[in-house]
Every structure is written in structure tokens, then in C-alpha cells.
Design a protein around this motif. Structure first.
Motif, PDB file in Angstrom:
ATOM      1  N   ARG A  62       0.829  -1.213   0.000  1.00 39.20           N
ATOM      2  CA  ARG A  62       0.000   0.000   0.000  1.00 39.20           C
ATOM      3  C   ARG A  62       0.858   1.256   0.000  1.00 39.20           C
ATOM      4  O   ARG A  62       0.477   2.277  -0.587  1.00 39.20           O
ATOM      5  N   ASN A  63       2.010   1.207   0.653  1.00 41.02           N
ATOM      6  CA  ASN A  63       2.872   2.381   0.744  1.00 41.02           C
ATOM      7  C   ASN A  63       3.428   2.813  -0.620  1.00 41.02           C
ATOM      8  O   ASN A  63       3.932   3.933  -0.758  1.00 41.02           O
ATOM      9  N   ASN A  64       3.365   1.928  -1.611  1.00 41.57           N
ATOM     10  CA  ASN A  64       3.812   2.290  -2.964  1.00 41.57           C
ATOM     11  C   ASN A  64       2.772   3.094  -3.728  1.00 41.57           C
ATOM     12  O   ASN A  64       3.054   3.591  -4.822  1.00 41.57           O
ATOM     13  N   PHE A  65       1.571   3.235  -3.140  1.00 39.25           N
ATOM     14  CA  PHE A  65       0.460   3.880  -3.835  1.00 39.25           C
ATOM     15  C   PHE A  65       0.036   5.144  -3.092  1.00 39.25           C
ATOM     16  O   PHE A  65      -0.559   5.066  -2.011  1.00 39.25           O
ATOM     17  N   PRO A  66       0.305   6.327  -3.647  1.00 36.33           N
ATOM     18  CA  PRO A  66      -0.107   7.576  -3.001  1.00 36.33           C
ATOM     19  C   PRO A  66      -1.605   7.634  -2.711  1.00 36.33           C
ATOM     20  O   PRO A  66      -2.027   8.249  -1.728  1.00 36.33           O
ATOM     21  N   PHE A  67      -2.399   6.988  -3.552  1.00 32.41           N
ATOM     22  CA  PHE A  67      -3.846   6.977  -3.359  1.00 32.41           C
ATOM     23  C   PHE A  67      -4.211   6.491  -1.961  1.00 32.41           C
ATOM     24  O   PHE A  67      -5.090   7.050  -1.297  1.00 32.41           O
ATOM     25  N   SER A  85       5.929   5.064  -8.744  1.00 28.69           N
ATOM     26  CA  SER A  85       6.878   5.020  -9.863  1.00 28.69           C
ATOM     27  C   SER A  85       6.202   5.359 -11.187  1.00 28.69           C
ATOM     28  O   SER A  85       6.781   6.039 -12.045  1.00 28.69           O
ATOM     29  N   VAL A  86       4.968   4.895 -11.366  1.00 18.94           N
ATOM     30  CA  VAL A  86       4.227   5.176 -12.599  1.00 18.94           C
ATOM     31  C   VAL A  86       3.837   6.655 -12.650  1.00 18.94           C
ATOM     32  O   VAL A  86       3.990   7.319 -13.686  1.00 18.94           O
ATOM     33  N   ILE A  87       3.365   7.170 -11.533  1.00 17.29           N
ATOM     34  CA  ILE A  87       2.975   8.586 -11.467  1.00 17.29           C
ATOM     35  C   ILE A  87       4.173   9.485 -11.759  1.00 17.29           C
ATOM     36  O   ILE A  87       4.073  10.459 -12.521  1.00 17.29           O
ATOM     37  N   GLU A  88       5.324   9.150 -11.166  1.00 17.27           N
ATOM     38  CA  GLU A  88       6.534   9.952 -11.398  1.00 17.27           C
ATOM     39  C   GLU A  88       6.977   9.890 -12.853  1.00 17.27           C
ATOM     40  O   GLU A  88       7.418  10.894 -13.424  1.00 17.27           O
ATOM     41  N   SER A  89       6.866   8.732 -13.454  1.00 15.72           N
ATOM     42  CA  SER A  89       7.259   8.581 -14.855  1.00 15.72           C
ATOM     43  C   SER A  89       6.383   9.426 -15.771  1.00 15.72           C
ATOM     44  O   SER A  89       6.874  10.103 -16.680  1.00 15.72           O
ATOM     45  N   ILE A  90       5.077   9.406 -15.519  1.00 16.81           N
ATOM     46  CA  ILE A  90       4.145  10.207 -16.327  1.00 16.81           C
ATOM     47  C   ILE A  90       4.399  11.693 -16.107  1.00 16.81           C
ATOM     48  O   ILE A  90       4.447  12.481 -17.064  1.00 16.81           O
ATOM     49  N   SER A 111      -3.179  -1.960 -19.975  1.00 11.55           N
ATOM     50  CA  SER A 111      -2.178  -1.341 -19.106  1.00 11.55           C
ATOM     51  C   SER A 111      -2.809  -0.849 -17.807  1.00 11.55           C
ATOM     52  O   SER A 111      -2.258  -1.031 -16.723  1.00 11.55           O
ATOM     53  N   HIS A 112      -3.992  -0.244 -17.905  1.00 14.60           N
ATOM     54  CA  HIS A 112      -4.566   0.424 -16.720  1.00 14.60           C
ATOM     55  C   HIS A 112      -5.055  -0.567 -15.662  1.00 14.60           C
ATOM     56  O   HIS A 112      -5.226  -0.194 -14.500  1.00 14.60           O
ATOM     57  N   LYS A 113      -5.255  -1.825 -16.033  1.00 10.46           N
ATOM     58  CA  LYS A 113      -5.574  -2.841 -15.036  1.00 10.46           C
ATOM     59  C   LYS A 113      -4.292  -3.416 -14.426  1.00 10.46           C
ATOM     60  O   LYS A 113      -4.325  -4.095 -13.397  1.00 10.46           O
ATOM     61  N   LEU A 114      -3.166  -3.152 -15.077  1.00  7.14           N
ATOM     62  CA  LEU A 114      -1.867  -3.701 -14.692  1.00  7.14           C
ATOM     63  C   LEU A 114      -1.022  -2.631 -13.985  1.00  7.14           C
ATOM     64  O   LEU A 114       0.201  -2.650 -14.060  1.00  7.14           O
ATOM     65  N   PHE A 115      -1.715  -1.672 -13.338  1.00  6.81           N
ATOM     66  CA  PHE A 115      -1.085  -0.594 -12.556  1.00  6.81           C
ATOM     67  C   PHE A 115      -0.348   0.428 -13.439  1.00  6.81           C
ATOM     68  O   PHE A 115       0.406   1.253 -12.939  1.00  6.81           O
ATOM     69  N   GLY A 116      -0.608   0.377 -14.738  1.00 13.30           N
ATOM     70  CA  GLY A 116      -0.009   1.345 -15.653  1.00 13.30           C
ATOM     71  C   GLY A 116      -0.985   2.459 -15.994  1.00 13.30           C
ATOM     72  O   GLY A 116      -2.084   2.546 -15.429  1.00 13.30           O
ATOM     73  N   PRO A 117      -0.606   3.315 -16.923  1.00 14.53           N
ATOM     74  CA  PRO A 117      -1.454   4.458 -17.291  1.00 14.53           C
ATOM     75  C   PRO A 117      -2.658   4.024 -18.112  1.00 14.53           C
ATOM     76  O   PRO A 117      -2.706   2.920 -18.655  1.00 14.53           O
ATOM     77  N   THR A 118      -3.642   4.897 -18.186  1.00 15.76           N
ATOM     78  CA  THR A 118      -4.784   4.679 -19.068  1.00 15.76           C
ATOM     79  C   THR A 118      -4.340   4.952 -20.501  1.00 15.76           C
ATOM     80  O   THR A 118      -3.832   6.035 -20.784  1.00 15.76           O
TER      81      THR A 118
END
Length: 227
Positions: free
Chosen positions: A6-11, A32-37, A218-225
Motif C-alpha cells: 500500500r505504501n507504494n500507492f499515493p492513493f 513510480s508510474v505517477i513519477e514517470s508520467i 495497461s490500466h488494469k496492470l497498474f499502468g497508465p490509461t
């Protein structure tokens, strides 16, 4: 262990008491995904495949690297096997649309199952309306398990395509797709697998499965929409 995840997810840091149960529809995004975007839009953004200047070329190269990473992740033969669409739904629509143009004729049959998401039903309904093809459906038992023994009996000389889900989005049933594909291949069917619910939960090797098409999001796999 769960707190570390959970700590990996800002949400979840912003909603500490919330339990999110809609990941099957779309997953929350890790830091990591949010930072990349954010970094892309803040420092690297340019149109891909549309310019010869450095910024565009650099981002185009990174975009194509994702195709390579994706191919390795599912063990595709190479990156040329990866087709980016905006969703798994669009991917299945693309396959169904292409086969309705050149492959399906009136009276031909497409095999589905009663466990399918509408994304793997509606495209084949449209293809059937367009071509005069017929949809046949594989049933499941009281435990939500596909009656795989029915498959061979449903296949005849008019059967052209098998389109089934790897994991049911409603019941969570993990279908024996390798077994289904083997039966379909013996009858020279095209095999289309909806893997949107499978890849977030376990490793998938498309070469081992030997399917013709494998769609996922991708968006179900913790990636971007989208891509």
C-alpha cells in the motif's frame, strides 16, 4: 506485507481507511508510474513518430522501448508482435473487425463462453451481424468452471474462431486456456484470449500458450490509461 504494498500507492496514503475493490475495472497507480508520467509531461513531452528533432526522436525511442519491454513481459517472440491500442476492448474489436472483413462468411461459427466480459462478446456479435456468422457458446458448471469437454463437440467444419477469457472478471474462474487452445489448434481455429484479468495476477507466456491473439490492458496492470 500488505502495508508495504500500500505504501507504494499515493492513493492509499491519501485515503488510509479506504479499501479499494474495483481493481478488476482499473487499478490504482504506484508512485513510480505517477513519477514517470509526470516527468514525461514536465521534461520530455513531444509527439512520437511525428518529428525528427531531438525531443521527438528521444520520446519515440522510449515509446518503442515499451513495446520491447511488453514483448519480454509476456514472452512474445519479439516486439513486432506487440500492437498498441487504447484498451483491451479496442484490441478485441480490432481483431474481430479485421476477421469479419476477410475471414468470416455466412454460416461460419465463432466459439465464445458464458464467462466472457461484454468486451469479448459485443465485437463478435457485430461481426456475426455483418457477415452472417453464428456464435456458439461454451457453458460452465455450478462451480463456475468451463465445461471444456463440450469444446470438441461444438467444433465442426464451419468453426473458425475461439475467443475466450483467461480469467473471468465476474467469477474469478481461471480457465484452462492452454488446453482450450490445443483443442482449437488441432481444428485449425484462430484463438483470441482476453487476458485483461490474468496478467495483473500471474505471469503469462504467450509462446507457451500458443494463442494467436492475447489482449490485455495497461490500466488494469497498474499502468497508465491508454498508451
Amino acid at each position: 506485507m500488505f502495508e508495504n504494498i500500500r505504501n507504494n500507492f499515493p492513493f492509499f496514503k491519501n485515503n488510509p481507511k479506504l479499501v479499494f475493490l474495483d481493481t478488476a475495472a482499473s487499478a490504482q497507480k504506484p508512485q513510480s508510474v505517477i513519477e514517470s508520467i509526470t516527468n514525461c509531461y514536465s521534461s520530455e513531452y513531444a509527439n512520437i513518430h511525428r518529428g525528427v528533432y531531438k525531443l521527438s526522436s528521444s520520446l519515440t525511442e522510449k515509446y518503442e522501448e515499451v513495446r520491447l519491454k511488453t514483448s519480454k513481459y509476456i514472452n512474445a517472440e519479439n516486439e513486432d508482435n506487440i500492437i498498441f491500442t487504447k484498451s483491451a476492448t479496442e484490441a478485441i474489436n480490432l481483431v474481430a473487425s479485421c476477421f469479419s472483413e476477410k475471414y468470416l462468411d455466412s454460416g461460419d461459427e465463432v466459439l465464445l463462453s458464458y464467462l466472457e466480459h461484454h468486451a469479448n462478446i459485443v465485437p463478435w456479435q457485430l461481426a456475426a451481424e455483418k457477415t452472417g456468422a453464428i456464435l456458439r457458446v461454451l457453458d460452465f458448471d455450478e462451480r463456475g468452471v468451463l465445461k471444456t469437454e463440450q469444446l470438441a463437440a461444438l467444433i465442426n467444419n464451419k468453426t473458425k474462431i475461439l475467443a475466450v477469457t483467461h480469467v473471468s472478471n465476474v467469477l474469478g474462474t481461471i480457465n484452462p486456456v492452454k488446453e482450450l487452445i490445443e483443442i482449437a489448434k488441432k481444428a485449425k481455429l484462430i484463438t483470441v484470449i482476453d487476458g485483461a484479468q490474468a496478467l495483473p495476477h500471474f505471469q503469462v507466456d504467450v509462446q507457451a500458450l500458443d494463442c494467436d491473439y492475447y489482449a490485455f490492458s495497461s490500466h488494469k496492470l497498474f499502468g497508465p490509461t491508454g498508451i
